[in-house]
Design a protein around this motif. Structure first.
Motif: not given
Lengths: 553, 153
Positions: A538, A343-344, A543-547, A534, A347-352
């Protein structure tokens, strides 16, 4: 006790309706007090130890249990009053109907329900004797009906008087969850048919049908179902998450109270597991993310489904299936932490920016191995039946997530670790697949599938995390075990449960993980601050493009 | 190394990193926590990873993200930290300190996080949070909420 026709007709149901609402309010207040004891008293001294602490904890637990018990009992009283109203109103309606007929026919009714025919006093001869006989028969028939309705009303009164008196607690209240369960059974037996609450869908019913059934009831009926059948409601896919949580907290108390300390050896592990889960719920209460208990039960090795965040309102939902040697207590321990850490990370990957719910699903009996050499090769691990059965139930659980979700369809990621990836693979290979957008397989000995596309989502959305140092991701196939290197050479990427998800032949994507060391690398995928966690965040947050990726094997 | 010592080490690395950024950023410490290490049988092996995420409250504009990443990376290199991995798709990288602390700079949406962890810590027999950092009621509102004349422009 005798009841007169007038008493039945005059019975003031609106006063009972008010009483019913008052019981509901008291129930809700007591529940709140119980929560306050947990959050503001027990949690603040959670780390206090010593003799005094043991006594204080015990008293606080008793206080909390008493509030909880009071809340459940008041909810049962409310349900009983409602059922009484329903039944007595039925008698009132019937009585009114028969009195209307009697009046139209010209009969008079006495307070005790006897019918008098004023025409019967007329001297004979003025009327046809046959017509007079038929009229008298009709009078008797209506009178019998009046007596029957009165009798039914008296019976209803006595029945509810008796069950309500059984809810009385003795002075010096010291109760447990089992007492409220016994009381719920008593009320349920009597009240549920009258309220038409005795038709809870069976476990395994299509979650969409469960959802429609639940939505089809009034709020009042839903509250009564919750009070009478928490064991069924709490574990039914298709019931909203917060309702399941409410029911399962009651169920959890009852499961703990089922065995007074010291508990028998054969149930000790489960018992301790239930206690660990309850402790987690107390420690994490009123925090972000909030814990919701979506499932709890004594079946097999024990069942528990814990969510961080509400899956019914989340934009992104992750559901994680743990693997080999997972026990009930792990949901209260490390596996619960893993769900919260996912969960954390999301949230972090998404900026909340979006809401997330992250679930650990232990709705099956994970295989248990007992020595290092067993891991990956033991018959119990190899036993596919646990994974197949678990896969069927996990698939239905995910159907339930979709069925109860409010608003747009959520982005769902199913995560399987170790043997849990095989269980997830079995779910994904069912007809029609699973309602997931992404599948993550970490530390996987195979899924039972040869190709990513067999898992029902686009291969681009099948992700494998596999440290080269993780022995389980190299678990030998049957051919390799029998024929050694020759078996290996036949298909170097064939693992214990099918094709290696991290291999090129499988056709999915392999994300980067910390290299780690054997044997801890098998569990380090969920390590805080790891590359793997991490990347999972993502994926879960869409946000698959950032993996970050790794070359496939 | 015990958990207390590990927390001190990761906090030193984090404080030192933020101290090197100019103009200074507003930031909040997330909870320090532990992840258990387990063997193939899912048994605890007696070690935990201790870590903490720090959430930057200052809104860093897209055009300044690269400058911030560069400042941080330059500082880490100057301290003798070694590059472990880099995300080529976005400003995100991991370094390790000579003391064995793993530090990560990452961006998620508008949020910049700097995290630190140390893995070979003696387990106290449980996992989960060690403290609550600057979030007494859990991780509510982690999105950046402070404007800065330089970083937010």
């Amino acid at each position: 006790m005798d009841m007169t026709v007038q008493q039945l007709a005059d019975l003031n149901v609106s006063a009972l309706e008010s009483a019913k609402e008052e019981w509901a309010r008291i129930s809700s207040s007591l529940e709140g007090y119980g929560d306050r004891v947990d959050i503001h008293m027990r949690r603040t001294v959670g780390n206090w130890t010593g003799d005094a602490a043991v006594k204080a904890h015990s008293r606080m637990e008793r206080l909390r249990n008493n509030f909880q018990f009071g809340a459940q009992e008041c909810a049962l009283v409310r349900a009983a009053i409602d059922a009484f109203i329903e039944e007595i109103q039925g008698s009132q309606r019937k009585m009114q109907d028969v009195l209307d007929v009697a009046k139209r026919t010209g009969f008079l009714v006495t307070p005790m329900g006897e019918l008098v025919d004023p025409a019967g006093a007329e001297p004979p001869g003025g009327e046809d004797p046959e017509a007079a006989r038929k009229r008298d028969e009709r009078r008797e028939e209506l009178q019998r009906f009046i007596f029957a309705v009165l009798g039914q009303a008296v019976e209803t009164d006595a029945k509810y008087g008796q069950i309500l008196s059984q809810l009385m607690a003795e002075r010096g209240l010291k109760v447990d969850g089992l007492e409220s369960q016994r009381d719920a059974n008593i009320i349920s037996k009597v009240a549920a048919p009258g309220l038409r609450l005795d038709s809870v869908p069976e476990k395994g019913t299509d979650p969409a049908n469960v959802r429609d059934w639940w939505k089809g009831m009034s709020e009042e009926e839903r509250q009564e179902q919750l009070a009478l059948h928490p064991d069924l409601i709490g574990n039914l896919d298709g019931i909203p998450a917060r309702t399941r949580d409410k029911a399962n907290r009651v169920n959890l108390d009852r499961l703990i109270d089922m065995y007074p300390e010291p508990v028998p050896d054969d149930v000790e592990e489960r018992h301790e597991g239930f206690k660990k889960i309850r402790n987690r719920l107390i420690m994490d209460a009123e925090e972000e993310p909030e814990p919701l208990l979506l499932g709890i039960g004594p079946e097999g090795q024990g069942r528990a489904i814990l969510s961080y965040g509400d899956p019914d309102t989340a934009d992104n939902v992750a559901a994680y299936v743990p693997g080999l040697n997972t026990q009930l207590g792990d949901v209260g321990g490390d596996d619960g932490d893993r769900a919260r850490d996912v969960w954390k990370s999301a949230q972090k990957a998404d900026g909340g920016g979006h809401k997330t719910a992250s679930i650990v699903w232990l709705g099956y009996d994970a295989p248990q191995a007992f020595s290092d050499s067993d891991a990956g090769t033991d018959a119990s691990v190899a036993e596919e039946e646990r994974g197949r059965r678990g896969g069927r139930d996990f698939g239905r659980f995910l159907d339930g997530i979709q069925a109860t979700h409010q608003g747009e369809r959520p982005h769902v990621t199913a995560i399987g670790h170790s043997y849990g990836s095989f269980t997830l693979g079995q779910a994904a290979q069912r007809e029609g697949g699973i309602p997931a957008d992404d599948i993550i397989l970490v530390g996987s000995p195979g899924t039972g599938a040869q190709r990513a596309e067999d898992l029902g989502v686009s291969p681009d959305h099948v992700w494998a995390g596999a440290a080269d140092s993780d022995a389980v991701t190299h678990a030998p196939s049957d051919a390799e075990k029998i024929f050694g290197i020759w078996g290996h050479m036949t298909d170097p990427h064939e693992l214990h449960f099918g094709q290696d998800p991290a291999s090129e032949d499988f056709g999915g994507r392999r994300f980067a993980v910390n290299p780690g060391w054997n044997p801890s690398s098998h569990s380090d995928y969920f390590d805080r601050n790891s590359e793997s966690l991490r990347n999972m965040g993502k994926i879960v947050s869409g946000r698959p493009g950032e993996v970050t990726t790794e070359e496939r094997r | 190394m015990g958990v207390g010592e590990a927390v001190k080490k990761i906090d030193t690395a984090l404080d030192d990193t933020f101290a090197a950024v100019s103009p200074p950023l507003k930031w909040r410490k997330g909870p320090a926590g532990m992840s258990q290490h387990r063997n193939l049988l899912n048994e605890e092996n007696g070690e935990v990873t201790v870590s903490r995420d720090c959430y930057v409250r200052t809104k860093v504009s897209k055009s300044k993200i690269a400058a911030l990443a560069e400042d941080v990376e330059k500082h880490w290199k100057a301290k003798g930290y070694e590059l472990e991995s880099r995300n080529r798709k976005m400003p995100s990288f991991r370094y390790s300190t000579p003391e064995g602390v793993s530090v990560v700079f990452d961006v998620g949406g508008d949020l910049v996080t700097i995290s630190a962890s140390i893995s070979d810590t003696k387990s106290p027999g449980r996992s989960g949070d060690i403290d609550k950092g600057d979030f007494p009621h859990g991780l509510k509102d982690i999105a950046p909420d402070v404007r800065d004349p330089y970083w937010s422009k």
